[in-house]
Structure formats: structure tokens, C-alpha cells
Design an enzyme around this catalytic site. Structure first.
Site, PDB file in Angstrom:
ATOM      1  N   TYR A 173       4.792  -2.805  -8.779  1.00 42.96           N
ATOM      2  CA  TYR A 173       4.974  -2.653  -7.325  1.00 42.96           C
ATOM      3  C   TYR A 173       6.357  -3.167  -6.966  1.00 42.96           C
ATOM      4  CZ  TYR A 173       4.245  -3.489  -2.285  1.00 42.96           C
ATOM      5  OH  TYR A 173       4.346  -3.501  -0.907  1.00 42.96           O
ATOM      6  N   ASP A 188      13.044  -5.834 -11.531  1.00 40.77           N
ATOM      7  CA  ASP A 188      12.533  -6.320 -10.246  1.00 40.77           C
ATOM      8  C   ASP A 188      11.964  -7.719 -10.504  1.00 40.77           C
ATOM      9  OD1 ASP A 188       9.954  -5.207  -7.884  1.00 40.77           O
ATOM     10  OD2 ASP A 188      11.122  -7.052  -8.063  1.00 40.77           O
ATOM     11  N   LYS A 213      10.801 -13.971  -2.787  1.00 37.40           N
ATOM     12  CA  LYS A 213       9.821 -15.049  -2.906  1.00 37.40           C
ATOM     13  C   LYS A 213      10.480 -16.413  -3.144  1.00 37.40           C
ATOM     14  CE  LYS A 213       6.449 -11.667  -4.527  1.00 37.40           C
ATOM     15  NZ  LYS A 213       5.374 -11.616  -3.525  1.00 37.40           N
TER      16      LYS A 213
END
Ligand code: KE4
Length: 426
Positions: free
Chosen positions: A143, A238, A266
Site C-alpha cells: 500500500y 516506500d 510516520k
């Protein structure tokens, strides 16, 4: 136990889709209704009914030094008093960019943005702009946020074009995204062979965290690096989830493979809306205003978020990563011991301070393996743990996270509760 939260959910649904501002929070896959969290500190979160939980979601990764770390709170309060946003360059942004460059192997230049979605969306734009090619290869189960190019399901055949995985994504967009299988280098080679010279980039989570925690196996990342070199394809890691979590320099440092571009999020924002894309000078100089590839953002590099990011990374010394590794190992060995002693059909993966307990006896290798897990039993386990005050991610397809606030006593307490919850569902 959840009366206030249930009332809040009913009220929230009236004005917010599903009552939440991000779908996974709605507990759709595990059932039941989510606790509405009112506060968090260290390894714990507390909900509207006063229930306290040992938290392994950690706001999906960012709270690696624990919630509301005093050093981060203090620094952000001071920054707030100086003004929350200027829409102008600040020294703070240089400091964070230099720290990212210092940590991430092969990163020369960094652009700060506000979300992992923005970072990933732009990273593929840079690759497309730099190469003049349109297609990208992503992996089933990975994702990269909700931009159109990533909301794509695999086409019917192994080499057919992607299809939209959400209404609102056009067929035209979908046809530029190809789907490969994680840990299967042949699936990548096959797509490149069938789409010669049309592929701009391969993008992946170097350690999957969105189909549970799935590590790369059999030198998968090294083989991918070589294949991208051979075909002159941009390799994008990613690292929104793994960046500065699985080691001081993220997955690239941990596995010794350097991508051409990175995305971060994050941890790098310390729990604030901050993310970044970064990479080699020759690619990143295509980004406006140095080059023609456009990307912009009102709150990009916001001084409060940057302060939180800087303070969080300052706390994450090499020694702290050793401690996180030890905590992760304690949890993993404890879970393995429970599995051995009980013969429950379970398996586990861990990379540093991210982990998953899978409801299948053979440790999954790819997304298909995770889809074959006993999801219903995972869901029962999730709720059995929640009622015991342990907050796992509400989906078998998510990863769990540890922080510096998860000490040995907490880990041992959680292992005992995992045993109890498993006994309840098996
Ligand atoms: P955001 O746009 O949510 O900041 O980042 C998107 C993203 C990109 N890349 C990776 C590897 C990610 O894990 C994410 C976001 N992760 C999810 C959790 N699986 C965020 C939680 C949510 O969607 O609410």
C-alpha cells in the site's frame, strides 16, 4: 465497556463517512465498533470509557518513542509559541532534510510533504518525469497511500494491465500500473519483458507492512536492485512505515540495498502530518523549482511537524535501535514459544520493531498467503485481546509496532494475555 465510544460512533456517523477519517479505524474487518481514544502516553492509550490499552498500533507507526514523549511535547509547545506555519523556508526544514540525508543510504536531496500518500504519489511522478515513461510496477499487498495510480487491482493475467480497485479511478490510470508478486522476482522480470521500455519505476515496501509484516526473502531486494539496474528502471522504496523504524537508516540500511528514490512518513514526523520523498541528486533535481516536475504544498515542512520529527529522530540513537531489537526479539520468542507449546496453527514474522502474528501455520511469503489466513479467528483473537486491554491493529493485514515505552514487564504481560486470548478462540 464501550458505551461512550458506541455513542460517539453513532454521532460521528452522521457527519463523517463511517464515523472515521480513515477507513481502517472503523473496525470494518474485525467487526464491532472502535474505541474512541481520548489520550495516550508512552505505550498506553485511553478511550472515552476510561479503558486503558497497551498500544501496538502506535498511530500506525509514528509513536516509536511512545505517545506524548516529554521531549517532543516540550519542543512542540515552544515551537507553537513561535507560530504554527509561515509558508516560507525555515532553518528547521534544512536540519530535518540533512538528518534524513545523513541516515538514508544514497539519499542526496529531500522534499518534505504532509502525508505518505503525497510522498508516494510524487515519487512516481518524479520517476515518470525523469524517464519519460508512463508505467509503474507495484506489488500485490503493498500500500502506497490512496492516489489513483496505487488503487489498482491485478489484471486477469500475470502480464495484463491493472484494473481500478476503487470507483473514481479511471481505466486509463489503471493501465499504467502493473502488479507483481512480492518475493517473486520472476513476476517482475515477466512484466518488464512484456512492457519493455515503458516502465518508469518499480515501487515497493521493502518490508511489507500492509499485508501484515512480510520480510523480503532470498535476496529479493538485491535481485530487484540488479533487475532495475539492468533495465534502467527507477527503484523506489516506500519506507513510510519502515523508514527510521527498522533501523537507523531504515530498510535500505538494514538489508544493504539502496533505492533510487525513497518515501518516508510516520516516524519522520513524530506523529504529526509530515512525510518526505528523497533520493539521488540526478532524480531529485527534476523537482520544481530546480526542474520541471511540479509538486507543492501549503503546509509542507510545517515548523511544528518538523520540530516533532527532529526531536523524535534525535531520540532514536543507534543504541535505542538495539533496545527496540531486543524488545522485538523478546515478544517474538515469547510468541514462538506459545505456538510451540500449543501447536496452534499460527506463525509470526518480525523485522526490528514491527511484527505480525498470522493465523496460518506456515509463515506467509506473499499477499496470497496472508489472504489464506483464518481471518475469522484472527478477528475473534483481536477482540479477546482488546477486552484484556491490548490494542492490536484491527486487521490481519496490518502490522504491529513496538516503541521505546514497551518495556520487558509490558511485553511479558502481553504474552500472558496473548496466551489467554488464544485459549479463548481455539
Ligand atoms: P498516509 O497517506 O496514510 O500518511 O501514508 C500512506 C502510506 C504509504 N506507504 C505505506 C507503506 C503506508 O503504510 C502508508 C499508510 N499506512 C496505513 C496503515 N497501513 C495508514 C493507516 C490508515 O490508512 O489509516
Amino acid at each position: 465497556m464501550f458505551e461512550q465510544s458506541e455513542k460517539l460512533l453513532e454521532r460521528a456517523r452522521k457527519t463523517i463517512p463511517g464515523g472515521v477519517n480513515s477507513p481502517v479505524r472503523a473496525f470494518t474487518s474485525v467487526g464491532g465498533s472502535p474505541p474512541f481514544i481520548e489520550s495516550a502516553r508512552g505505550a498506553h492509550v485511553t478511550d472515552a470509557d476510561g479503558n486503558s490499552y497497551i498500544d501496538f498500533v502506535l498511530t500506525w507507526g509514528p509513536a516509536i518513542v511512545g505517545h506524548a514523549h516529554p521531549r517532543v511535547v516540550e519542543a512542540c509547545q515552544q515551537a507553537m509559541a513561535r507560530g504554527s506555519s509561515f509558508g516560507a523556508p525555515t532553518q528547521l526544514e534544512i536540519e530535518l532534510a540533512e538528518e534524513i540525508v545523513d541516515r538514508a543510504p544514497g539519499a542526496d536531496v529531500v522534499r518534505l510533504v504532509c502525508s505518505g500518500t503525497e510522498a508516494c504519489m510524487t515519487a512516481i511522478r518524479v520517476a515518470r518525469g525523469a524517464t519519460g515513461r508512463d508505467k509503474i510496477i507495484k506489488f500485490e499487498g503493498c500500500y502506497h497511500g490512496h492516489s489513483d495510480s496505487f488503487l489498482i487491482a491485478a489484471g486477469s493475467g500475470a502480464t495484463t494491465l491493472g484494473v481500478p480497485d476503487s470507483p473514481g479511478v479511471t481505466k486509463g490510470t489503471a493501465q499504467d500500473t502493473l502488479l507483481a508478486r512480492f518475493n517473486d522476482i520472476d513476476s517482475v522480470r515477466e512484466l518488464l519483458d512484456h512492457n519493455t521500455a515503458e516502465v518508469a519505476a518499480v515501487i515497493l515496501e521493502p518490508v511489507c507492512g500492509n499485508t501484515g509484516c512480510l520480510p523480503p526473502q532470498n535476496d529479493f531486494l538485491k535481485k530487484l536492485r540488479q533487475l532495475c539496474d539492468d533495465r534502467s528502471v527507477v527503484l523506489i522504496f516506500d519506507e513510510v512505515m519502515t523508514g527510521f523504524r527498522v533501523s537507523h537508516g531504515g530498510a535500505a540500511e538494514r538489508f544493504g540495498v539502496t533505492p533510487d528514490l525513497y518515501t518516508f512518513g510516520k516516524v519522520v514526523g513524530g506523529g504529526f502530518p509530515l512525510a518526505a520523498y528523497a533520493g539521488k541528486e540526478e532524480l531529485m533535481r527534476h523537482v520544481s523549482p530546480d526542474g520541471p516536475v511540479y509538486q507543492a504544498g501549503t503546509l509542507s515542512g510545517n515548523p511544528i511537524a518538523v520540530t516533532a520529527g527532529i526531536e523524535t529522530l534525535k531520540l532514536l540513537t543507534p543504541e535505542v535501535y538495539d533496545d527496540l531489537e531486543a524488545t522485538g526479539n523478546r515478544l517474538e520468542e515469547g510468541i514462538k514459544s506459545i505456538i510451540r507449546d500449543s501447536s496452534y496453527p499460527l506463525s509470526t514474522h518480525r523485522v526490528g520493531s514491527m511484527f505480525s502474528l498470522f493465523f496460518t501455520p506456515d509463515a506467509p511469503v506473499d499477499h496470497d498467503d496472508v489472504k489464506a489466513c483464518d481471518i475469522e479467528r484472527f478477528n475473534q483473537f483481536f477482540h479477546a485481546l482488546l477486552r484484556r486491554g491490548v490494542y492490536l491493529a484491527p486487521s490481519q493485514f496490518e502490522a504491529g509496532f513496538l516503541s521505546t515505552a514497551h518495556d520487558d514487564a509490558l511485553i511479558d504481560e502481553v504474552l500472558d494475555k496473548i496466551s489467554q486470548a488464544l485459549a479463548q478462540v481455539f
